[in-house]
Scaffold this active site. Structure first.
Site, PDB file in Angstrom:
ATOM      1  N   HIS A 335      22.264 -31.043   6.745  1.00 15.33           N
ATOM      2  CA  HIS A 335      21.384 -29.785   6.913  1.00 15.33           C
ATOM      3  C   HIS A 335      21.954 -29.330   8.236  1.00 15.33           C
ATOM      4  CE1 HIS A 335      18.476 -26.753   7.290  1.00 15.33           C
ATOM      5  NE2 HIS A 335      18.005 -27.037   5.900  1.00 15.33           N
ATOM      6  N   ASP A 392      16.945 -29.761  -0.979  1.00 15.72           N
ATOM      7  CA  ASP A 392      17.648 -28.995  -2.044  1.00 15.72           C
ATOM      8  C   ASP A 392      18.291 -30.143  -3.153  1.00 15.72           C
ATOM      9  OD1 ASP A 392      17.499 -26.301  -1.165  1.00 15.72           O
ATOM     10  OD2 ASP A 392      19.032 -26.823   0.476  1.00 15.72           O
TER      11      ASP A 392
END
Length: 480
Positions: A335, A392
């Protein structure tokens, strides 16, 4: 607005106003100064501010007036554009706080509706406040019938995000006379209206794409249940939804409610700085969210899994991901903000397995995702670089298990993030000093040039005009 039409205001207008005032950021006094030395040897002192948490910030508001210099920061990754009381992220520690509450605690004990209340009013609700608030939210889920007609104008194969950009922007045509953006109570009214209607707009986009009849919200269901009801029920069958599914979707909504000053949130604030209609500002945020580098990440995860194809190909694709010379990237791992781990991913991982167990969905894609996760987490390359699965990765798997089509993934994200967007807008509008956003640039183009009349210009060696085929039509207006 002299009288607000919904129950929530009628309970205690003055009480709610006082609660909302607590959510307004208070500008702290400078706590230090930084000395900047310019190339010509001149020095200037700039104030330094410190927040409750996080690194201090140098105030460069008067940098140009004092020095004649601007700062260059592509992507604004080192620039603070606002002060906020809403969300705090520490990427190195893997920490995410909503108004001071850790996301893991909220996900375990609270609900999305509680988080919505928390963002709007600054504190968690009592049982009575929560009940009244959710009743109000559900009562506001209906949309104007003329807006439903708007859906019929889209092509049958339109991407649901394209529809969402259009219909949310169109809300501004229905809501532009009945509120004053400078009134905090009217901003509360706008926030409730928007967040309540987003699930309805998304469900209708989904059903329009499939040619299914529109299902209206029903007050006997909760907010999250209503979303599932409008998405998946049919007029011919009774609607039943498992509590595990409701909890999973509620948790995903909560995890995505806000995430500080990301691309879409900053877009909403920038649009709002011009005093644009708030619903149009949210439409701008949806546009920014659409891309695969932002809200489209979980859709990219499913596309990646389809490219890998089967479990036997996992080692080969992990090697591709390690190679700097290969364009393949392991989507859903790592991320930009979280340099350690994504705290939302831990919550979502457990929820993901609960959903898979409940739905008994174990098709090839889901089995492949689980195997990829387990293999990558044993690989020293990914462990050393702290490339763990992010939120995600798991939400894409849950959506797949719930039979939500890939094209709807980013729409789901937009619905969930609507509370963060509108409360960030509310916070910006509450600031005493409002300035329209106006980033600067470093111009590296041509210096001033002499104008040459067209008759004296020479043709370039290679024409730069894009030549389209004669039968081409960008909007499908010409039939071949």
């Amino acid at each position: 607005m002299s009288q607000s039409p919904h129950k929530w205001h009628q309970e205690s207008i003055d009480s709610q106003k006082s609660k909302m005032e607590k959510t307004v950021p208070i500008c702290p006094l400078p706590q230090d100064v930084a000395t900047l030395t310019l190339p010509n040897g001149k020095t200037v002192q700039l104030p330094v501010y410190k927040g409750t948490k996080g690194p201090p910030m140098i105030d460069i508001t008067q940098l140009y007036s004092k020095t004649g210099y601007f700062t260059l920061d592509p992507g604004f990754s080192s620039t603070g554009a606002c002060m906020s009381t809403m969300t705090y992220i520490d990427g190195d520690k893997g920490e995410l706080l909503y108004r001071g509450y850790p996301i893991e605690t909220l996900a375990k004990y609270s609900s999305y509706i509680e988080v919505c209340y928390l963002f709007i009013y600054g504190h968690l609700p009592s049982q009575k406040e929560l009940q009244l608030f959710e009743e109000t939210m559900v009562s506001e889920m209906m949309i104007n019938e003329k807006l439903i007609e708007f859906y019929k104008g889209f092509a049958s194969d339109s991407h649901p995000m394209a529809i969402m950009v259009g219909v949310v922007g169109a809300l501004s045509a229905f809501m532009h006379k009945d509120f004053d953006v400078n009134d905090p109570r009217d901003r509360e009214y706008i926030a409730i209206k928007l967040v309540a209607k987003m699930p309805t707009l998304a469900a209708y986009a989904y059903r329009t794409a499939l040619g299914l009849p529109i299902i209206y919200p029903n007050k006997k269901y909760s907010f999250i249940e209503n979303f599932l009801y409008m998405m998946f029920s049919t007029p011919m069958n009774d609607f039943n939804v498992d509590k595990v599914i409701v909890k999973a979707l509620d948790t995903i909504f909560m995890l995505h409610a806000d995430h500080e000053q990301n691309a879409s949130t900053s877009t909403v604030r920038i649009a709002g700085s011009s005093l644009a209609n708030p619903f149009a500002c949210i439409a701008a945020g949806i546009t920014a969210l659409w891309g695969p580098y932002h809200g489209g990440a979980n859709e990219a995860v499913l596309n990646m899994l389809k490219e890998i194809g089967n479990k036997e190909n996992i080692p080969k694709y992990l090697q591709k991901a390690k190679s700097k010379d290969n364009s393949f990237r392991l989507m859903g791992f790592g991320h930009r903000v979280y340099k350690n781990y994504d705290p939302r991913a831990k919550v979502m991982q457990e929820m993901c397995y609960n959903v898979l167990e409940k739905t008994k969905r174990a098709n090839d894609i889901l089995e492949l995702a689980i195997q990829l996760e387990q293999t990558a987490l044993k690989d020293d390359y990914f462990i050393q670089r702290k490339l763990y699965p992010n939120v995600d990765f798991y939400t894409g798997i849950v959506y797949e298990a719930l039979s939500i089509p890939t094209s709807m993934f980013t729409v789901m994200f937009a619905v969930q993030r609507s509370i963060g967007w509108i409360c960030q807008w509310m916070e910006m509008m509450s600031e005493k000093v409002q300035r329209i956003s106006r980033p600067r640039q470093l111009y590296v183009g041509e210096d001033q040039r002499e104008y040459i009349p067209i008759k004296d210009r020479k043709e370039e060696e290679k024409s730069r005009v894009c030549k389209l085929p004669m039968h081409s039509s960008l909007f499908g207006l010409v039939k071949v």
